[in-house]
Design a protein around this motif. Structure first.
Motif, PDB file in Angstrom:
ATOM      1  N   GLU A 246       0.830  -1.203   0.000  1.00 45.39           N
ATOM      2  CA  GLU A 246       0.000   0.000   0.000  1.00 45.39           C
ATOM      3  C   GLU A 246       0.865   1.253   0.000  1.00 45.39           C
ATOM      4  O   GLU A 246       0.579   2.239  -0.701  1.00 45.39           O
TER       5      GLU A 246
ATOM      6  N   ARG B 271       3.449   1.455  -3.363  1.00 46.80           N
ATOM      7  CA  ARG B 271       2.858   1.920  -4.624  1.00 46.80           C
ATOM      8  C   ARG B 271       2.962   3.448  -4.738  1.00 46.80           C
ATOM      9  O   ARG B 271       3.345   3.982  -5.791  1.00 46.80           O
TER      10      ARG B 271
ATOM     11  N   ARG C 279       5.696   5.440  -7.339  1.00 45.98           N
ATOM     12  CA  ARG C 279       5.198   6.314  -8.406  1.00 45.98           C
ATOM     13  C   ARG C 279       5.883   7.681  -8.337  1.00 45.98           C
ATOM     14  O   ARG C 279       6.311   8.234  -9.363  1.00 45.98           O
TER      15      ARG C 279
ATOM     16  N   ASP D 146       3.057   1.844 -11.844  1.00 45.44           N
ATOM     17  CA  ASP D 146       1.767   1.275 -11.438  1.00 45.44           C
ATOM     18  C   ASP D 146       1.585  -0.142 -11.991  1.00 45.44           C
ATOM     19  O   ASP D 146       1.064  -1.027 -11.297  1.00 45.44           O
ATOM     20  N   ARG D 147       2.016  -0.363 -13.232  1.00 45.61           N
ATOM     21  CA  ARG D 147       1.903  -1.716 -13.806  1.00 45.61           C
ATOM     22  C   ARG D 147       2.790  -2.698 -13.042  1.00 45.61           C
ATOM     23  O   ARG D 147       2.394  -3.852 -12.808  1.00 45.61           O
TER      24      ARG D 147
ATOM     25  N   ASP E 201       1.006  -3.391  -9.844  1.00 42.39           N
ATOM     26  CA  ASP E 201      -0.141  -4.265 -10.113  1.00 42.39           C
ATOM     27  C   ASP E 201       0.319  -5.722 -10.182  1.00 42.39           C
ATOM     28  O   ASP E 201      -0.330  -6.629  -9.634  1.00 42.39           O
ATOM     29  N   TYR E 202       1.435  -5.944 -10.872  1.00 42.08           N
ATOM     30  CA  TYR E 202       1.977  -7.303 -10.992  1.00 42.08           C
ATOM     31  C   TYR E 202       2.357  -7.849  -9.611  1.00 42.08           C
ATOM     32  O   TYR E 202       2.005  -8.986  -9.252  1.00 42.08           O
TER      33      TYR E 202
ATOM     34  N   GLN F 231       1.308  -6.886  -6.670  1.00 46.97           N
ATOM     35  CA  GLN F 231       0.103  -7.071  -5.853  1.00 46.97           C
ATOM     36  C   GLN F 231      -0.590  -8.387  -6.201  1.00 46.97           C
ATOM     37  O   GLN F 231      -0.971  -9.159  -5.322  1.00 46.97           O
ATOM     38  N   ALA F 232      -0.746  -8.649  -7.512  1.00 43.24           N
ATOM     39  CA  ALA F 232      -1.401  -9.890  -7.933  1.00 43.24           C
ATOM     40  C   ALA F 232      -0.592 -11.107  -7.491  1.00 43.24           C
ATOM     41  O   ALA F 232      -1.150 -12.115  -7.042  1.00 43.24           O
TER      42      ALA F 232
END
Length: 237
Positions: A103, A106, A110, A219-220, A223-224, A226-227
């Motif tokens: 959290e 990220r 950025r 961000d991408r 996202d990776y 996080q997944a």
């Protein structure tokens, strides 16, 4: 009375060399830190393992004072716990802690990506492109150790190029934990080529000096991650 050499002159053969200046001691601290951090991240020092300053000093062939300072830094990064009169314990791994860390990561990543894209000099941009090319090779060779080393190099490069000491301090507390979590679980839940691809894309966007593209690439990447972390948590449920 000893004859003083003029500044910059070489000592004659056989002359006694004096102890190097304090910068050398700092280099030993950094060497001890890098070695121990990589051993923790790659599980050569496993979660829960108990070590001591004396043991690590002997094994690394580095004095106890630099090793102690390296361990204090690792403790601030939550990779070890220092227990008075009981030794040093390599910290455990917690998926829920990792999700909370992401959290924060990220938002800071950025900010750093944008700043680095604006402020990187020509040398840093060249090094970022070299890291991206190295990521491509690590993916092609399924070389997770090379990937982790390049990941660390990318992290440090972005921090260096961003020139924001406050964001740098925040990220220093997160990178080691994130890299170790990935190393432990990547065979179970990750895709090394995809991980390398999103890291390389971030490096190239920063190298090209495009702040918004760099922020989107960051961000991408998150996202990776996080997944991947959520998949790891589901697999362990």
């Amino acid at each position: 009375m000893k004859r003083r050499l003029p500044p910059g002159a070489a000592a004659p053969p056989g002359a006694v060399r004096h102890r190097p200046p304090a910068a050398s001691a700092e280099t030993l601290v950094e060497r001890a830190y890098r070695t121990l951090e990589e051993e923790i991240v790659t599980l050569a020092l496993a979660p829960g393992e108990v070590v001591s300053e004396a043991l690590l000093s002997e094994r690394l062939c580095i004095g106890r004072t630099p090793v102690r300072e390296a361990l204090q830094r690792l403790a601030r990064e939550r990779l070890v716990r220092i227990l008075p009169r009981r030794g040093i314990v390599v910290a455990g791994v917690d998926v829920r802690e990792q999700l909370r860390l992401l959290e924060v990561r990220r938002e800071v990543e950025r900010l750093l990506a944008r700043a680095a894209a604006r402020r990187a000099d020509a040398g840093q941009r060249g090094r970022l492109r070299a890291v991206a090319d190295g990521m491509d090779r690590a993916a092609a060779n399924s070389d997770e150790t090379a990937f982790l080393r390049l990941d660390r190099e990318l992290n440090l490069l972005v921090i260096e190029a961003a020139r924001n000491e406050f964001a740098a301090a925040a990220m220093a507390l997160m990178h080691g934990l994130s890299r170790r979590f990935w190393f432990i679980h990547w065979r179970q839940s990750a895709d090394l080529p995809e991980a390398a691809r999103v890291h390389a894309a971030l490096a190239r966007a920063i190298a090209e000096g495009e702040p918004e593209s760099a922020a989107a690439a960051s961000d991408r990447l998150l996202d990776y991650i996080q997944a991947f972390t959520e998949a790891t948590a589901s697999a362990g449920a």
